[in-house]
Scaffold this motif. Structure first.
Motif, PDB file in Angstrom:
ATOM      1  N   CYS A  56      16.461  95.958  25.547  1.00  0.00           N
ATOM      2  CA  CYS A  56      17.137  95.756  26.837  1.00  0.00           C
ATOM      3  C   CYS A  56      16.594  96.645  27.961  1.00  0.00           C
ATOM      4  O   CYS A  56      16.935  96.457  29.124  1.00  0.00           O
ATOM      5  CB  CYS A  56      18.627  96.021  26.697  1.00  0.00           C
ATOM      6  N   HIS A  57      15.796  97.652  27.638  1.00  0.00           N
ATOM      7  CA  HIS A  57      15.282  98.572  28.662  1.00  0.00           C
ATOM      8  C   HIS A  57      13.766  98.765  28.588  1.00  0.00           C
ATOM      9  O   HIS A  57      13.200  99.544  29.360  1.00  0.00           O
ATOM     10  CB  HIS A  57      15.942  99.952  28.509  1.00  0.00           C
ATOM     11  N   ASN A  60      18.465 102.896  38.014  1.00  0.00           N
ATOM     12  CA  ASN A  60      19.736 102.374  37.541  1.00  0.00           C
ATOM     13  C   ASN A  60      19.757 100.849  37.425  1.00  0.00           C
ATOM     14  O   ASN A  60      19.123 100.138  38.181  1.00  0.00           O
ATOM     15  CB  ASN A  60      20.866 102.834  38.461  1.00  0.00           C
ATOM     16  N   ARG A  61      20.524 100.413  36.472  1.00  0.00           N
ATOM     17  CA  ARG A  61      20.816  98.988  36.277  1.00  0.00           C
ATOM     18  C   ARG A  61      22.137  98.661  36.955  1.00  0.00           C
ATOM     19  O   ARG A  61      22.185  97.832  37.851  1.00  0.00           O
ATOM     20  CB  ARG A  61      20.864  98.674  34.771  1.00  0.00           C
ATOM     21  N   ASN A  62      23.203  99.315  36.543  1.00  0.00           N
ATOM     22  CA  ASN A  62      24.487  99.145  37.223  1.00  0.00           C
ATOM     23  C   ASN A  62      24.343  99.722  38.639  1.00  0.00           C
ATOM     24  O   ASN A  62      23.944 100.873  38.795  1.00  0.00           O
ATOM     25  CB  ASN A  62      25.583  99.884  36.436  1.00  0.00           C
ATOM     26  N   TYR A 112      22.271  91.485  36.992  1.00  0.00           N
ATOM     27  CA  TYR A 112      21.852  92.682  37.736  1.00  0.00           C
ATOM     28  C   TYR A 112      20.618  92.357  38.561  1.00  0.00           C
ATOM     29  O   TYR A 112      19.501  92.755  38.206  1.00  0.00           O
ATOM     30  CB  TYR A 112      21.539  93.827  36.759  1.00  0.00           C
ATOM     31  N   ARG A 150      16.129 107.573  29.724  1.00  0.00           N
ATOM     32  CA  ARG A 150      16.691 106.383  30.365  1.00  0.00           C
ATOM     33  C   ARG A 150      17.694 106.764  31.453  1.00  0.00           C
ATOM     34  O   ARG A 150      17.890 106.044  32.419  1.00  0.00           O
ATOM     35  CB  ARG A 150      17.336 105.528  29.265  1.00  0.00           C
ATOM     36  N   ARG A 158      27.695 107.415  33.530  1.00  0.00           N
ATOM     37  CA  ARG A 158      26.263 107.448  33.240  1.00  0.00           C
ATOM     38  C   ARG A 158      25.512 107.212  34.537  1.00  0.00           C
ATOM     39  O   ARG A 158      25.961 106.439  35.384  1.00  0.00           O
ATOM     40  CB  ARG A 158      25.875 106.353  32.243  1.00  0.00           C
ATOM     41  N   CYS A 183      16.856 100.687  22.074  1.00  0.00           N
ATOM     42  CA  CYS A 183      17.081 100.510  23.520  1.00  0.00           C
ATOM     43  C   CYS A 183      16.043  99.582  24.127  1.00  0.00           C
ATOM     44  O   CYS A 183      16.290  98.992  25.188  1.00  0.00           O
ATOM     45  CB  CYS A 183      17.022 101.853  24.251  1.00  0.00           C
TER      46      CYS A 183
HETATM   47  C1  HEC Z   1      22.123  94.811  24.586  1.00  0.00           C
HETATM   48  C2  HEC Z   1      21.339  95.398  25.646  1.00  0.00           C
HETATM   49  C3  HEC Z   1      21.307  96.901  25.775  1.00  0.00           C
HETATM   50  C4  HEC Z   1      20.875  97.814  24.846  1.00  0.00           C
HETATM   51  C5  HEC Z   1      20.415  97.576  23.431  1.00  0.00           C
HETATM   52  C6  HEC Z   1      20.928  99.109  25.510  1.00  0.00           C
HETATM   53  N1  HEC Z   1      21.378  98.975  26.797  1.00  0.00           N
HETATM   54 FE1  HEC Z   1      21.593 100.443  28.163  1.00  0.00          FE
HETATM   55  N2  HEC Z   1      22.380  99.127  29.473  1.00  0.00           N
HETATM   56  C7  HEC Z   1      22.539  97.777  29.243  1.00  0.00           C
HETATM   57  C8  HEC Z   1      23.304  97.194  30.320  1.00  0.00           C
HETATM   58  C9  HEC Z   1      23.718  95.737  30.447  1.00  0.00           C
HETATM   59  C10 HEC Z   1      23.601  98.252  31.210  1.00  0.00           C
HETATM   60  C11 HEC Z   1      24.433  98.206  32.467  1.00  0.00           C
HETATM   61  C12 HEC Z   1      25.870  98.511  32.061  1.00  0.00           C
HETATM   62  C13 HEC Z   1      26.824  98.610  33.188  1.00  0.00           C
HETATM   63  O1  HEC Z   1      26.967  97.636  33.933  1.00  0.00           O
HETATM   64  O2  HEC Z   1      27.455  99.668  33.316  1.00  0.00           O
HETATM   65  C14 HEC Z   1      23.004  99.444  30.641  1.00  0.00           C
HETATM   66  C15 HEC Z   1      23.092 100.688  31.235  1.00  0.00           C
HETATM   67  C16 HEC Z   1      22.596 101.843  30.681  1.00  0.00           C
HETATM   68  C17 HEC Z   1      22.715 103.150  31.288  1.00  0.00           C
HETATM   69  C18 HEC Z   1      23.488 103.493  32.561  1.00  0.00           C
HETATM   70  C19 HEC Z   1      22.654 103.648  33.764  1.00  0.00           C
HETATM   71  C20 HEC Z   1      22.271 102.329  34.412  1.00  0.00           C
HETATM   72  O3  HEC Z   1      21.062 102.160  34.605  1.00  0.00           O
HETATM   73  O4  HEC Z   1      23.138 101.502  34.736  1.00  0.00           O
HETATM   74  C21 HEC Z   1      22.095 104.025  30.452  1.00  0.00           C
HETATM   75  C22 HEC Z   1      21.929 105.519  30.666  1.00  0.00           C
HETATM   76  C23 HEC Z   1      21.621 103.265  29.317  1.00  0.00           C
HETATM   77  N3  HEC Z   1      21.932 101.941  29.478  1.00  0.00           N
HETATM   78  C24 HEC Z   1      20.970 103.817  28.239  1.00  0.00           C
HETATM   79  C25 HEC Z   1      20.690 103.105  27.075  1.00  0.00           C
HETATM   80  C26 HEC Z   1      20.129 103.732  25.893  1.00  0.00           C
HETATM   81  C27 HEC Z   1      19.733 105.188  25.782  1.00  0.00           C
HETATM   82  C28 HEC Z   1      20.048 102.754  24.948  1.00  0.00           C
HETATM   83  C29 HEC Z   1      19.600 102.883  23.516  1.00  0.00           C
HETATM   84  C30 HEC Z   1      20.307 103.834  22.698  1.00  0.00           C
HETATM   85  C31 HEC Z   1      20.536 101.520  25.556  1.00  0.00           C
HETATM   86  N4  HEC Z   1      20.909 101.785  26.849  1.00  0.00           N
HETATM   87  C32 HEC Z   1      20.584 100.291  24.904  1.00  0.00           C
HETATM   88  C33 HEC Z   1      22.072  97.073  28.165  1.00  0.00           C
HETATM   89  C34 HEC Z   1      21.615  97.633  26.992  1.00  0.00           C
END
Ligand code: HEC
Length: 203
Positions: A159-160, A99-101, A178, A192, A94, A156
């Motif tokens: 957390c975002h 970016n988060r990661n 992070y 996202r 992804r 989402c």
């Molecule tokens: C419980 C909290 C949580 C929720 C709810 C969540 N995310 Fe995340 N998301 C994270 C975290 C923590 C990471 C970093 C993961 C890693 O280290 O690879 C992340 C990473 C990602 C990334 C990878 C790119 C990056 O920025 O690192 C994508 C794309 C993403 N999320 C999309 C979504 C989408 C779309 C949804 C809803 C369907 C969603 N997330 C819901 C916590 C969340």
């Protein structure tokens, strides 16, 4: 060999949720081209990961709240991508423009694709339908590349989302895990990031 194939809004694949069929016809939708088998294969591989992640994330959020579920996402997301890579023969990960990661940084092709997704979404295309498939040449090697947008849904936001939408304790937990996180501040329907797949073409 066919090279450039930009497919935007080619098909609504039930992805993270049901396809939004009530949405008016996307402005940029073109006649649906018949896709090559490798594109269908990439599409299926890309679509297989997000539901699996949600299946572990949703119970974790219920049990421990969004802040507690962040660890689950950190561990499970890369694991599921790796498992899918091994199963399908595609390199799957992804990426995001914000970016988060720290590893989820797009390369040039991915960046251009994400930018085109953002533009299409802003122009009214259903973000759940955005994908791009193209054969590119990298260092003399033909490589199949595929991306599929990951739209921000209600689930989402905890957390975002913007600060007022983040779950209790989420901001603090994200700062710990992070410190350079860019992945907040999103609103519903924005993009996202994307699933991104690559596979060298066998000679
Ligand atoms: C419980 C909290 C949580 C929720 C709810 C969540 N995310 Fe995340 N998301 C994270 C975290 C923590 C990471 C970093 C993961 C890693 O280290 O690879 C992340 C990473 C990602 C990334 C990878 C790119 C990056 O920025 O690192 C994508 C794309 C993403 N999320 C999309 C979504 C989408 C779309 C949804 C809803 C369907 C969603 N997330 C819901 C916590 C969340």
């Amino acid at each position: 060999m066919k090279t450039s194939a930009l497919i935007i809004a080619a098909a609504c694949v039930p992805f993270l949720s049901a396809c939004n069929t009530s949405q008016p016809t996307p402005k940029q939708a073109t006649a649906t081209p018949a896709v090559e088998p490798w594109v269908a294969d990439a599409r299926a591989a890309a679509s297989s990961v997000p539901p699996k992640l949600l299946a572990v994330l949703q119970p974790a959020i219920k049990e421990r709240g969004p802040a507690g579920a962040i660890d689950v996402c950190s561990k499970e997301a890369p694991k599921l991508a790796k498992a899918a890579s091994e199963q399908t023969g595609w390199q799957i990960r992804r990426v995001s423009l914000k970016n988060r990661n720290p590893k989820a940084v797009p390369d040039a092709w991915e960046r251009a694709t994400l930018e085109s997704f953002d533009k299409a979404q802003a122009a009214g295309v259903d973000p759940a339908m955005l994908e791009r498939a193209e054969v590119v040449v990298e260092n003399g090697q033909s490589v199949r590349r595929y991306m599929r947008a990951l739209p921000v849904q209600q689930a989402c936001l905890q957390c975002h989302g913007t600060a007022d939408k983040l779950g209790a304790g989420v901001a603090q937990k994200l700062t710990q895990l992070y410190p350079n996180d860019k992945g907040t501040g999103y609103t519903l329907g924005q993009i996202r990031g994307a699933m991104t797949l690559r596979q060298p073409v066998a000679n």
